[in-house]
Design a protein around this motif. Structure first.
Motif, PDB file in Angstrom:
ATOM      1  N   VAL A 163      42.422  22.594  40.533  1.00  0.00           N
ATOM      2  CA  VAL A 163      42.448  21.549  41.558  1.00  0.00           C
ATOM      3  C   VAL A 163      41.814  22.051  42.853  1.00  0.00           C
ATOM      4  CG1 VAL A 163      43.944  20.058  42.927  1.00  0.00           C
ATOM      5  CG2 VAL A 163      44.478  20.491  40.548  1.00  0.00           C
ATOM      6  N   SER A 164      42.170  23.278  43.266  1.00  0.00           N
ATOM      7  CA  SER A 164      41.569  23.839  44.480  1.00  0.00           C
ATOM      8  C   SER A 164      40.062  23.967  44.309  1.00  0.00           C
ATOM      9  CB  SER A 164      42.133  25.225  44.790  1.00  0.00           C
ATOM     10  OG  SER A 164      43.506  25.151  44.980  1.00  0.00           O
ATOM     11  N   GLU A 165      39.668  24.401  43.127  1.00  0.00           N
ATOM     12  CA  GLU A 165      38.240  24.581  42.883  1.00  0.00           C
ATOM     13  C   GLU A 165      37.495  23.266  43.049  1.00  0.00           C
ATOM     14  OE1 GLU A 165      37.271  26.631  39.262  1.00  0.00           O
ATOM     15  OE2 GLU A 165      35.107  26.458  39.628  1.00  0.00           O
ATOM     16  N   ALA A 166      38.044  22.219  42.462  1.00  0.00           N
ATOM     17  CA  ALA A 166      37.388  20.911  42.558  1.00  0.00           C
ATOM     18  C   ALA A 166      37.357  20.432  44.010  1.00  0.00           C
ATOM     19  CB  ALA A 166      38.121  19.903  41.681  1.00  0.00           C
ATOM     20  N   GLU A 167      38.475  20.654  44.707  1.00  0.00           N
ATOM     21  CA  GLU A 167      38.552  20.223  46.103  1.00  0.00           C
ATOM     22  C   GLU A 167      37.526  20.952  46.974  1.00  0.00           C
ATOM     23  OE1 GLU A 167      42.130  20.507  48.680  1.00  0.00           O
ATOM     24  OE2 GLU A 167      43.135  19.416  47.080  1.00  0.00           O
ATOM     25  N   LEU A 168      37.398  22.259  46.740  1.00  0.00           N
ATOM     26  CA  LEU A 168      36.454  23.055  47.525  1.00  0.00           C
ATOM     27  C   LEU A 168      35.029  22.584  47.283  1.00  0.00           C
ATOM     28  CD1 LEU A 168      37.894  26.650  47.042  1.00  0.00           C
ATOM     29  CD2 LEU A 168      37.703  25.398  49.195  1.00  0.00           C
ATOM     30  N   LYS A 169      34.738  22.305  46.009  1.00  0.00           N
ATOM     31  CA  LYS A 169      33.379  21.897  45.673  1.00  0.00           C
ATOM     32  C   LYS A 169      33.053  20.527  46.244  1.00  0.00           C
ATOM     33  CE  LYS A 169      32.765  24.457  41.410  1.00  0.00           C
ATOM     34  NZ  LYS A 169      33.029  24.399  39.972  1.00  0.00           N
ATOM     35  N   GLU A 170      34.031  19.643  46.154  1.00  0.00           N
ATOM     36  CA  GLU A 170      33.749  18.267  46.558  1.00  0.00           C
ATOM     37  C   GLU A 170      33.779  18.088  48.067  1.00  0.00           C
ATOM     38  OE1 GLU A 170      36.438  15.739  44.381  1.00  0.00           O
ATOM     39  OE2 GLU A 170      35.662  16.631  42.527  1.00  0.00           O
TER      40      GLU A 170
END
Ligand SMILES: Nc1ncnc2c1ncn2[C@@H]1O[C@H](COP(=O)(O)OP(=O)(O)OP(=O)(O)O)[C@@H](O)[C@H]1O
Ligand SMILES: CC(=O)C(=O)O
Ligand SMILES: [K+]
Ligand SMILES: [Mg+2]
Length: 578
Positions: free
Chosen positions: A85-92
Motif C-alpha cells: 500500500v505504501s509503495e502504491a501511495e508513493l508511486k501515485e
C-alpha cells in the motif's frame, strides 16, 4: 565509547571546503550540500543550529568540511521490503501526500474473512486488533494466520495487536444474540447465576461473583459507560433487579459500572487483578502466535506493565512484543506518567474511560494523554466511537468527522476502529473515512504551516541517546526549513525512527531496518514508512543501495532531496538522490 564527530558539507561541483567549525569527539555526522535547490545560507543556519544544540548538551564539537558526494550506485540484488500500500501511495502521489496518521482496525465477524482482511489492508489498515473479550482462541488464531498469509502472499505489513479482556465487571454473552434492545421502564435481572445455553428473557449474566453483594438498591448501573442505564430496584440473592432508565442496545460482554451518589463505585473491583488468569492464558497464546503488540486493559500502575514485560522477555525468543497500556480507568489517569514511561505505547480507550470519569472530562484527558505520550516518545492510539454511527450507516455524522479531525490535529500516532470494523455494516467505508480525514487534516496542517510550539523535553538517559535525540530534533528542523522530500533513517532498534516521528516533521520518514519485527512495530508510529533492508555498517553503501533499489521500484527519483540519519554512525547527511 568516544567516536569522532564529523559534520561534512559537500559541494559536488566546487570541491571546496565550504565551512569549518571545529573538532568533535563523540559522533559522526555527514551533510552533503546539494547545489540544486538549497541556498547555502540555509544549510549553514541548520548546521549552526545542530552545533549549538550539541554544544549546549555536551562538549561535542562539530566539524564542517567538504567531501565528494561519492554517489556511485551499485547494482544490488538484495531486496528491500515495503508494504504494497505504501509503495502504491508513493508511486501515485509522491512523498508529500503519504498518510502520516496510522490506522488500527478491530477484527470481528464483519471482517475476519481473508478477502475482508485484504480489503482493509488495501484501505490502509496498519494494525489489526483482536479483542480477547470476544471469540475463541481458535477464532483469533485463524485471524492471525490470515493476516500473516496476507502479508506474505500479497506484500502487506499489517501488524497484529492483541487486546486483553482485563478483569473488570462485564456482562456475559447474550445467549448467542448479537444485541438485545432494552426499553425504557423494563425490568431486567442481572445475575451471577450460571444459566445453561438459554438465558431467561430479560436476564443478563454478570462475570463478577461479588456483584450482587457490592451493588445497593438505588445505585445506577451503566452499560458500556452509559449507552444504556438501569436503576437497581431490588436484590434477591444472586439476582439484581433493575429498571431501564435510558434505553438502548445491549451488546455481548459489554462493560458494567455502577455509580452511587454521582461517583463510580470501585472499592471492590479495585481488588481484581489487572491481568486475570484468563488474560495470562491469552498472553501465552499471543506470545506463541508472535503478535506484535499486546494491549493491556484497565492498567492501574506501572508495576503490571513491568511485570508483563519481564514475563514476555523470559518467554518470547526475541522479546520483541510491544506492550501498550490502555488508559481507561481513574487509576490509570492518576499514575499516567509512570505507566506511559514503563510501556511501549498507550491507548486512549475512551469507551471505558468515559464510563469511569464524567464524559465531559474525556476530551481533556485525551489531549493530555496524547501530549504526554509524545513528550515521552511513546506511540499513542485514540480509540472508541470515532465513527460509531457507521456501525449502522454508510456516512459518518459531521460531529464524528470533527472528532476524527481533532485526534489527527492533536497528532496522535494512530486512530482505531472498534465496532465499526468488528461488527459494523460498513467496515471499509469507515476505514476510508479515517483515511481521507487524516490526509485532509494533515495537508491543511502542512499548508498552513501550523507547527505547534510544543517544546519536547529531553528524554535521553545516556550521552549517546542524547546525541541521537539532538540529531533527530535537528534533522526534523532541517527537513522543515529545507523543505526536503523525505527523511531516511537507518535504524537497528527503531529508536531513532521513533525520535524522528516524535518531532512530527512535514515530510514522511522512511525507516530502514533489518528486522521484520521492528519494521512491523514501526507501523504504529506517526509518519514512519517502514522498510526492511539488510543493513551494513557502511552508511555510504546503505544509502547507495537504498537509492538504487527505491529508484528501480519507482518510489524515488533523481533529484529528490533527502536527509539521511543513522543510528549506526549517529549521522546526518543532506543529499539529492543521484
Ligand atoms: N472477535 C469478536 N467476535 C465477535 N464480536 C466481536 C469481536 N470483536 C469485537 N466484537 C464486537 O464489536 C464490538 C466492539 O468491539 P470492541 O473491541 O470495541 O469491544 P468492547 O466490547 O467495547 O471492548 P473494549 O473495551 O476492549 O474495546 C464488541 O462489543 C463486539 O460486539
Ligand atoms: C478500546 C477500549 O478498550 C475502550 O475504549 O474501552
Ligand atoms: K479488551
Ligand atoms: Mg475498554
Amino acid at each position: 565509547m568516544a567516536q569522532a564527530l564529523h559534520l561534512f558539507v559537500s559541494s559536488p561541483s566546487s570541491g571546496q571546503t565550504l565551512s569549518k567549525l571545529s573538532f568533535s569527539r563523540q559522533t559522526c555526522s555527514f551533510i552533503s550540500y546539494p547545489e540544486r535547490r538549497i541556498p547555502f545560507s540555509v544549510v549553514r543556519r541548520s548546521i549552526s543550529a545542530i552545533s549549538s544544540d550539541l554544544e549546549s548538551s555536551s562538549s561535542a564539537r562539530v566539524l564542517v568540511s567538504d567531501i565528494g558526494q561519492g554517489g556511485v550506485l551499485s547494482a544490488d540484488s538484495s531486496a528491500i521490503e515495503v508494504d504494497a500500500v505504501s509503495e502504491a501511495e508513493l508511486k501515485e502521489n509522491g512523498f508529500r501526500s503519504t498518510r502520516r496518521t496510522k490506522l488500527v482496525c478491530t477484527i470481528g465477524p464483519a471482517t475476519c474473512g481473508f478477502e475482508q482482511l485484504e480489503a482493509l489492508a488495501v484501505g490502509g489498515m496498519n494494525v489489526a486488533r483482536i479483542n480477547m473479550c470476544h471469540g475463541t482462541r481458535e477464532w483469533h488464531r485463524s485471524v492471525i494466520q490470515s493476516v500473516r498469509r496476507l502479508n506474505e502472499e500479497k506484500g502487506y505489513a499489517v501488524a497484529i495487536m492483541m487486546d486483553t479482556e482485563g478483569s473488570e465487571i462485564h456482562m456475559g454473552d447474550l445467549g448467542g444474540a448479537s444485541s438485545v434492545k432494552a426499553e425504557d421502564g423494563e425490568i431486567w435481572t442481572f445475575s451471577v447465576r450460571a444459566f445453561g445455553s438459554t438465558l431467561p428473557e430479560r436476564t443478563i449474566n454478570v462475570n463478577y461473583g461479588g456483584f450482587a453483594e457490592d451493588v445497593k438498591v438505588g445505585d445506577e448501573l451503566l452499560v458500556d459507560g452509559g449507552m444504556v442505564r438501569f436503576e437497581v430496584i431490588e436484590k434477591i440473592g444472586p439476582d439484581v433487579k433493575c429498571r431501564c432508565t435510558d434505553p438502548g442496545l445491549l451488546l455481548p460482554r459489554a462493560n458494567l459500572t455502577f455509580w452511587r451518589d454521582g461517583s463510580l463505585v470501585r472499592e471492590r473491583n479495585a481488588m481484581l487483578p489487572t491481568i486475570s488468569s484468563k488474560d495470562w492464558l491469552d498472553i501465552d497464546f499471543g506470545i506463541a502466535e508472535g503478535v506484535d503488540f499486546i494491549a493491556i486493559s484497565f492498567v492501574k500502575s506501572a508495576e503490571v506493565i513491568n511485570h508483563l514485560k519481564s514475563y514476555i522477555a523470559a518467554r518470547s525468543r526475541d522479546s520483541d512484543i510491544a506492550v501498550i497500556a490502555k488508559i481507561e480507568s481513574i487509576d490509570s489517569l492518576k499514575n499516567l506518567e509512570e505507566i506511559i514511561q514503563a510501556s511501549d505505547g498507550a491507548m486512549v480507550a475512551r469507551g471505558d474511560l468515559g464510563a469511569q470519569i464524567p464524559l465531559e472530562q474525556v476530551p481533556a484527558a485525551q489531549q493530555m494523554i496524547v501530549q504526554q505520550c509524545r513528550e515521552l516518545n511513546k506511540p499513542v492510539i485514540v480509540a472508541s466511537q470515532l465513527l460509531e454511527s457507521m456501525i449502522e450507516y454508510p456516512t459518518p455524522t459531521r460531529a464524528e468527522v470533527a472528532d476524527v479531525s481533532e485526534a489527527v490535529r492533536q497528532r496522535a500516532d494512530a486512530l482505531m476502529l472498534s465496532g465499526e470494523s468488528a461488527m459494523g455494516q460498513f467496515p471499509e467505508k469507515a476505514l476510508t473515512v479515517l483515511r481521507s480525514v487524516s490526509l485532509r487534516i494533515e495537508r491543511w496542517w502542512r499548508e498552513e504551516k501550523r507547527h505547534e510550539a510544543m517544546e519536547l523535553p529531553d528524554i535521553a538517559s545516556s550521552f549517546s541517546d542524547s546525541i541521537s535525540e539532538e540529531i533527530c530534533n535537528s534533522a526534523a528542523k532541517m527537513a522543515n526549513n529545507l523543505e526536503v522530500d523525505a527523511i531516511f533513517v537507518y535504524t537497528k532498534t527503531g529508536y531513532m525512527a521513533s525520535l524522528l516521528s516524535r518531532c512530527r516533521p512535514d515530510c514522511p520518514i522512511f525507516a530502514f531496518t533489518a528486522t521484520t519485527s521492528v519494521r512491523r512495530r514501526l507501523n504504529l508510529q506517526w509518519g514512519l514508512i517502514p522498510f526492511r533492508l539488510g543493513l551494513t555498517d557502511d552508511m555510504e553503501s546503505n544509502l547507495n543501495r537504498t537509492f538504487s533499489l527505491l529508484k528501480a521500484r519507482g518510489m524515488i527519483k533523481s533529484g529528490d532531496l533527502v536527509i539521511a540519519v543513522s543510528d549506526m554512525l549517529q549521522s546526518i547527511q543532506v543529499m539529492n538522490v543521484p
